[in-house]
Write a protein that holds these residues in place. Structure first.
Motif, PDB file in Angstrom:
ATOM      1  N   ASN A   1       0.818  -1.215   0.000  1.00  0.00           N
ATOM      2  CA  ASN A   1       0.000   0.000   0.000  1.00  0.00           C
ATOM      3  C   ASN A   1       0.852   1.265   0.000  1.00  0.00           C
ATOM      4  O   ASN A   1       0.435   2.294  -0.535  1.00  0.00           O
ATOM      5  CB  ASN A   1      -0.928   0.004   1.214  1.00  0.00           C
ATOM      6  CG  ASN A   1      -2.057  -0.996   1.066  1.00  0.00           C
ATOM      7  OD1 ASN A   1      -2.280  -1.537  -0.009  1.00  0.00           O
ATOM      8  ND2 ASN A   1      -2.765  -1.252   2.147  1.00  0.00           N
ATOM      9  N   PHE A   2       2.036   1.198   0.591  1.00  0.00           N
ATOM     10  CA  PHE A   2       2.926   2.353   0.588  1.00  0.00           C
ATOM     11  C   PHE A   2       3.572   2.555  -0.784  1.00  0.00           C
ATOM     12  O   PHE A   2       3.633   3.675  -1.300  1.00  0.00           O
ATOM     13  CB  PHE A   2       4.012   2.180   1.649  1.00  0.00           C
ATOM     14  CG  PHE A   2       4.923   3.361   1.797  1.00  0.00           C
ATOM     15  CD1 PHE A   2       4.549   4.458   2.552  1.00  0.00           C
ATOM     16  CD2 PHE A   2       6.157   3.381   1.169  1.00  0.00           C
ATOM     17  CE1 PHE A   2       5.387   5.558   2.683  1.00  0.00           C
ATOM     18  CE2 PHE A   2       6.997   4.470   1.289  1.00  0.00           C
ATOM     19  CZ  PHE A   2       6.613   5.564   2.048  1.00  0.00           C
ATOM     20  N   TYR A   3       4.042   1.481  -1.396  1.00  0.00           N
ATOM     21  CA  TYR A   3       4.742   1.585  -2.675  1.00  0.00           C
ATOM     22  C   TYR A   3       3.813   1.926  -3.835  1.00  0.00           C
ATOM     23  O   TYR A   3       4.275   2.401  -4.876  1.00  0.00           O
ATOM     24  CB  TYR A   3       5.489   0.295  -2.975  1.00  0.00           C
ATOM     25  CG  TYR A   3       6.714   0.077  -2.120  1.00  0.00           C
ATOM     26  CD1 TYR A   3       7.379   1.157  -1.548  1.00  0.00           C
ATOM     27  CD2 TYR A   3       7.211  -1.207  -1.876  1.00  0.00           C
ATOM     28  CE1 TYR A   3       8.497   0.965  -0.750  1.00  0.00           C
ATOM     29  CE2 TYR A   3       8.331  -1.406  -1.091  1.00  0.00           C
ATOM     30  CZ  TYR A   3       8.969  -0.321  -0.528  1.00  0.00           C
ATOM     31  OH  TYR A   3      10.076  -0.509   0.256  1.00  0.00           O
ATOM     32  N   VAL A   4       2.520   1.693  -3.673  1.00  0.00           N
ATOM     33  CA  VAL A   4       1.570   2.089  -4.714  1.00  0.00           C
ATOM     34  C   VAL A   4       1.629   3.593  -4.943  1.00  0.00           C
ATOM     35  O   VAL A   4       1.442   4.078  -6.072  1.00  0.00           O
ATOM     36  CB  VAL A   4       0.144   1.641  -4.334  1.00  0.00           C
ATOM     37  CG1 VAL A   4      -0.907   2.384  -5.133  1.00  0.00           C
ATOM     38  CG2 VAL A   4      -0.010   0.146  -4.569  1.00  0.00           C
ATOM     39  N   ALA A   5       1.903   4.353  -3.882  1.00  0.00           N
ATOM     40  CA  ALA A   5       1.942   5.818  -3.989  1.00  0.00           C
ATOM     41  C   ALA A   5       3.256   6.333  -4.557  1.00  0.00           C
ATOM     42  O   ALA A   5       3.380   7.524  -4.844  1.00  0.00           O
ATOM     43  CB  ALA A   5       1.693   6.435  -2.614  1.00  0.00           C
ATOM     44  N   VAL A   6       4.257   5.465  -4.707  1.00  0.00           N
ATOM     45  CA  VAL A   6       5.534   5.888  -5.295  1.00  0.00           C
ATOM     46  C   VAL A   6       5.394   5.887  -6.814  1.00  0.00           C
ATOM     47  O   VAL A   6       4.967   4.887  -7.402  1.00  0.00           O
ATOM     48  CB  VAL A   6       6.667   4.937  -4.860  1.00  0.00           C
ATOM     49  CG1 VAL A   6       7.982   5.338  -5.536  1.00  0.00           C
ATOM     50  CG2 VAL A   6       6.821   4.959  -3.345  1.00  0.00           C
ATOM     51  N   PRO A   7       5.730   6.987  -7.500  1.00  0.00           N
ATOM     52  CA  PRO A   7       5.550   7.050  -8.955  1.00  0.00           C
ATOM     53  C   PRO A   7       6.289   5.933  -9.692  1.00  0.00           C
ATOM     54  O   PRO A   7       7.494   5.743  -9.503  1.00  0.00           O
ATOM     55  CB  PRO A   7       6.133   8.422  -9.322  1.00  0.00           C
ATOM     56  CG  PRO A   7       6.047   9.222  -8.070  1.00  0.00           C
ATOM     57  CD  PRO A   7       6.247   8.248  -6.946  1.00  0.00           C
ATOM     58  N   THR A   8       5.546   5.205 -10.520  1.00  0.00           N
ATOM     59  CA  THR A   8       6.142   4.120 -11.294  1.00  0.00           C
ATOM     60  C   THR A   8       7.138   4.645 -12.316  1.00  0.00           C
ATOM     61  O   THR A   8       8.041   3.927 -12.751  1.00  0.00           O
ATOM     62  CB  THR A   8       5.026   3.318 -12.000  1.00  0.00           C
ATOM     63  OG1 THR A   8       4.065   2.900 -11.018  1.00  0.00           O
ATOM     64  CG2 THR A   8       5.583   2.090 -12.700  1.00  0.00           C
ATOM     65  N   GLU A   9       6.992   5.928 -12.703  1.00  0.00           N
ATOM     66  CA  GLU A   9       7.906   6.520 -13.678  1.00  0.00           C
ATOM     67  C   GLU A   9       9.354   6.502 -13.184  1.00  0.00           C
ATOM     68  O   GLU A   9      10.287   6.389 -13.994  1.00  0.00           O
ATOM     69  CB  GLU A   9       7.486   7.965 -13.974  1.00  0.00           C
ATOM     70  CG  GLU A   9       6.182   8.099 -14.761  1.00  0.00           C
ATOM     71  CD  GLU A   9       4.944   7.891 -13.896  1.00  0.00           C
ATOM     72  OE1 GLU A   9       5.116   7.809 -12.652  1.00  0.00           O
ATOM     73  OE2 GLU A   9       3.845   7.799 -14.450  1.00  0.00           O
TER      74      GLU A   9
END
Length: 292
Positions: A174-182
């Motif tokens: 759930n935390f890493y979902v908010a990190v931009p995939t770009e």
């Protein structure tokens, strides 16, 4: 107009005062058992037997703490809870570190290296958060027997790691979902591999959720009794099992001050963790609540 404003201001102040009073009463209510335990643990037994539970100690002493640590009987042996306290530390530290690292890697894979069926894998792992402890006792005991880890500290570490992975994976995913995939995509174009991206990009921004995972796992493992009593022998028992044995061991008059001192010793690590890092726990949870 001025009277209306004054009334509203007065009403707001009264409402705020009532709120603070309610919160203060609630805090006192929840802190009362801790205060009773602490006062009882420093009282001589002669001050406890008359039944003055809520009275302040007239002649405070640390003798009950010393006896609880190194002399109190926990079954057939009278060596206090000190040995079992260090058993708990030896179990908690590796179990927390391993489960947190695996959860971080799982969250990283499930958000930035998605594969066919990744959502199903996450759903199945999430299901592990809702499995009652009692359900896994028999299969876990059989597995530990196959691995030759029964009644050992290594076996307890494995149990807590396996049971904690579902929670740590949920936190980090759930935390890493908010990190931009770009960011990850750009790193891939620059030739960065799986571990380098994790180490250089994801891990440096993971401090809030690492704190959440560590506090959660530390509290769950330190306070665990069921796995400790089911999968340990005398030399590998955690402090919670020793505390239960101490309270249920009767050798003459019941020493409530020693019992309370032992309970305080067992509770101190989690109390210290929450006092020092409680605000970071809340921050970490809210940091990963934007998406998910």
């Amino acid at each position: 107009m001025d009277n209306v404003i004054r009334r509203r201001t007065l009403g707001a102040r009264l409402g705020r005062a009532a709120l603070y009073a309610t919160l203060l009463l609630a805090a006192l209510f929840y802190l009362l058992p801790l205060a009773v335990m602490l006062m009882t643990s420093v009282k001589p037994l002669a001050e406890i037997t008359p039944g003055t539970l809520l009275s302040l100690p007239r002649d405070p002493t640390l003798a009950p703490w010393a006896k609880a640590w190194g002399e109190a009987c926990t079954g057939m042996r009278c060596e206090g809870v000190g040995v079992y306290f260090f058993n708990s530390i030896a179990i908690v530290v590796p179990a927390v570190l391993i489960s947190t690292l695996i959860g971080a890697l799982n969250g990283y894979v499930l958000t930035k290296w998605r594969f066919k069926g990744s959502e199903l894998v996450f759903a199945l792992m999430l299901f592990g958060c809702f499995i009652p402890f009692q359900v896994v006792l028999l299969p876990m005991a059989q597995t530990l027997g196959w691995l030759g880890l029964s009644t050992s500290r290594a076996g307890l570490i494995l149990v807590h790691v396996v049971f904690g992975i579902a929670f740590t994976t949920l936190f980090f995913r759930n935390f890493y979902v908010a990190v931009p995939t770009e960011l990850v995509s750009a790193a891939k174009l620059d030739g960065a591999g799986f571990l380098r991206i994790f180490w250089r990009i994801l891990l440096p921004v993971s401090a809030p959720i690492i704190v959440v995972s560590v506090i959660w796992q530390f509290t769950q493992i330190w306070n665990d009794f069921l796995f400790g009593v089911a999968f340990s022998a005398h030399n590998s028992q955690p402090v919670t099992v020793a505390l239960n044995n101490l309270v249920n061991t009767s050798t003459g008059a019941r020493e409530y001050n020693v019992d309370m001192a032992a309970a305080m010793i067992a509770a101190l690590p989690t109390l210290i963790v929450y006092v020092l890092a409680g605000k970071y726990f809340v921050r970490g949870l809210t940091a990963g609540s934007v998406k998910g």
